[in-house]
Design an enzyme around this catalytic site. Sequence first.
Site, PDB file in Angstrom:
ATOM      1  CD  GLN B 124      -2.820   1.059   2.440  1.00 23.93           C
ATOM      2  OE1 GLN B 124      -2.380   1.218   3.571  1.00 23.93           O
ATOM      3  NE2 GLN B 124      -4.101   0.826   2.216  1.00 23.93           N
ATOM      4  N   GLY B 125       0.777   2.053  -1.039  1.00 28.51           N
ATOM      5  CA  GLY B 125       1.563   3.289  -1.123  1.00 28.51           C
ATOM      6  C   GLY B 125       0.705   4.482  -0.802  1.00 28.51           C
ATOM      7  CB  SER B 127       2.289   6.708   4.932  1.00 29.01           C
ATOM      8  OG  SER B 127       1.196   6.343   5.723  1.00 29.01           O
ATOM      9  CB  SER B 159       3.700  -3.455   5.164  1.00 34.46           C
ATOM     10  OG  SER B 159       3.645  -2.720   6.367  1.00 34.46           O
ATOM     11  CD  GLU B 242     -12.869  -4.952   9.908  1.00 38.63           C
ATOM     12  OE1 GLU B 242     -13.453  -5.885  10.482  1.00 38.63           O
ATOM     13  OE2 GLU B 242     -12.825  -3.807  10.354  1.00 38.63           O
TER      14      GLU B 242
END
Lengths: 328, 389
Positions: B124-125, B127, B159, B242
Amino acid sequence: MNLNPTEEQCQIAEAVGDMMRSEAPFDRWFMVQTDMLAEERRLLDFGTEMGWIGFAAPESAGGSEAGLIDEMLVFRELGARLAPVGVGFAALAARLALSAGQPQWAHDILTGQAGVALVAGADGRTLLGAAGAKFALRIAADSVQLSSLDQPCSASLGWDGLTSVAQVESSLTDGEAVSGGRAFLNQFRLIMAAQLQGLARTAVAESNAYAKERHQFGRAIGSFQAVRHRIADMEMANRRAEAALYYAAVSLENAHADADFQLLSALVLAQDAALLNAQTNIANHGAIGVTEENVGHFLLKRALLFRLASGAYEGLLDELAEQPAPVI
Amino acid sequence: MDLLWAPQDIEFRQEVRDWLGANVPRDKRPPGTEGADFDRAWQARLYAGGWAGLNWPEAYGGRGLSLVQQMIWYEEYAKAGGPSAGTLFVALAHAGPTLIALGNDQQKRHHLDAILKGEQVWCQGFSEPGSGSDLASLRTKGVVDGDHIVVSGQKIWTSFADKADYQELLIRTDPGSERHKGLSWVICDMRSPGITIHPIRKMTGTADFCSVFYDEVRIPLANVVGELHHGWKTAMATLGFERGTAFLGDVVSMTLRVEELIEYARSNSLPGQSRPAWQDDAFRRRLARHRAEVAGLRALNYANLSRYAQGEVPGGEGSVVKLYTNQLSEAISRTGIDLMGAHLLDGEGDGSEWKETWLHNIVHAIGGGTADIQREIIADRVLELPRSR
């Protein structure tokens, strides 16, 4: 699996809350002349009339035969509005009297002719909810006793400023007595936990409303993170106590094997939430919070009174420690 | 109000238990990025067993389980000691659901089945060095050039970037735009020329997140998910996906860990004492309080899930659960540390792992929004207080 009140249960609870808000608004206390003991009496009579004392008592005895979950929801609302402590004591005492073969006692309690106090204090000589009490509940390690008082006690306004209290000779509660087992102890805990959690919720609501209305430095104080984060923590304590209370009520009503464990957990979390939230609520109000012109001090004192009355915190933890490991 | 399970759910629980009992890997997942191959193999096994994409719609190859059955799965999974999704977490929990919500047919065909089979690692890009809690201030820019977007800038805390095949990349494509406007959500092939990845070592010793640098990286316009310049909407598309199951496994683990500590305390002493820790009033009560707190957290999860199962849309109360879960797991591991004392310094054995658990709990309290951000969400969305920013 549904760990939330049904629509019908929500409606009952809302109706109780609405009645208490109109019958017993907090601001009536801020008038100098309010006679608090008379208020306690008036609201006990109101509770009798509304059927809250007999809500979970059998229909044959004049009750509404509601379940323990429904009763828990009613007591949350009563706790939220600082109703007299005697309502809960009387509700439990009436059922105990019936189960122990004392229908006349139950009748007198359910019709409001006889009040019920709780034996409290380290020396067992303090009665809470003493005005008009003809019976006293005594909480023991694994049981609840109900004894008949030989004579009326002379009550005065207690430390929380809301509750009648008497210091009595220990012989006063030595009259005719009946006893109920673990189920009654758990019902007592559920009623007390419900009122404590209701109180914790009120403290959040009081802080939340004030944080929106009070302005300093040109802004509502609810826009300052120091205040917002305190109220967020209060809400977390409130919500976990609420969920634990629901879980405990379902476990008790259905006689689950973990009912003792869940009741202890719910009461511990409710005691924590009530005290933490009542104290933080005063901090959120600043100077007005420490005066008698705000409900904050009543919430704080009642939170401590209920904490002391519902079972010593350390003792509850010791009992919880002795419980078998939870089944997951 | 009840805690009754429907007959089909009881049957389902048994089916899950049997399958997990026979299939959960006996070997521990290797830490950090070293676990990538392990993750792929385990996901392939889940897929073969029909347990991939539990909350994905059946039309996209998922299992389409009811919320109650998802809840049963996560509880049983934690009880069986099932491994974390590791490097596949972003693909399964975020990228896949985003593509299901807003991807076009071509994007869905290319990625969804491969994600379920464990064949695609995503990262995930979002931040950036200057945009952490304040994500909408991000500055990595994308310039539209013909049928490509040319990306320059830097992402951080990504991550598993060094193991990832693809990235969900949020960039500013509308020049001069501010805040939530003018962003685009694009699928970035991590093997594109111009990408440089520097792993960053955490205090836990693993280097499972990275800085990612983009030097005029060309990404096809066809990789935009949702609309160009409307990437914020795409990024938020999965917020409701979610639905209260994220922390169920943690509750089970915490229950087990507290009972482990209680067992240990019955026959081992606190540092500096000679009697069992269980006989120390204050310490025994501290452990008992953890029992109550975990029971409260479990009940809170059940209460929220019950509401979502009846159609209520998840809101800010999810932040109450995250805040509470993080605080409680930290508190429990801290209790473990206090009980173990000098055993923490022993090479192997009872106590030494508690210091690792403690560090992990502190790390977890930052990811996905810090404790203070959770309080802000509670204040905004649950309490509806005036905004602080």
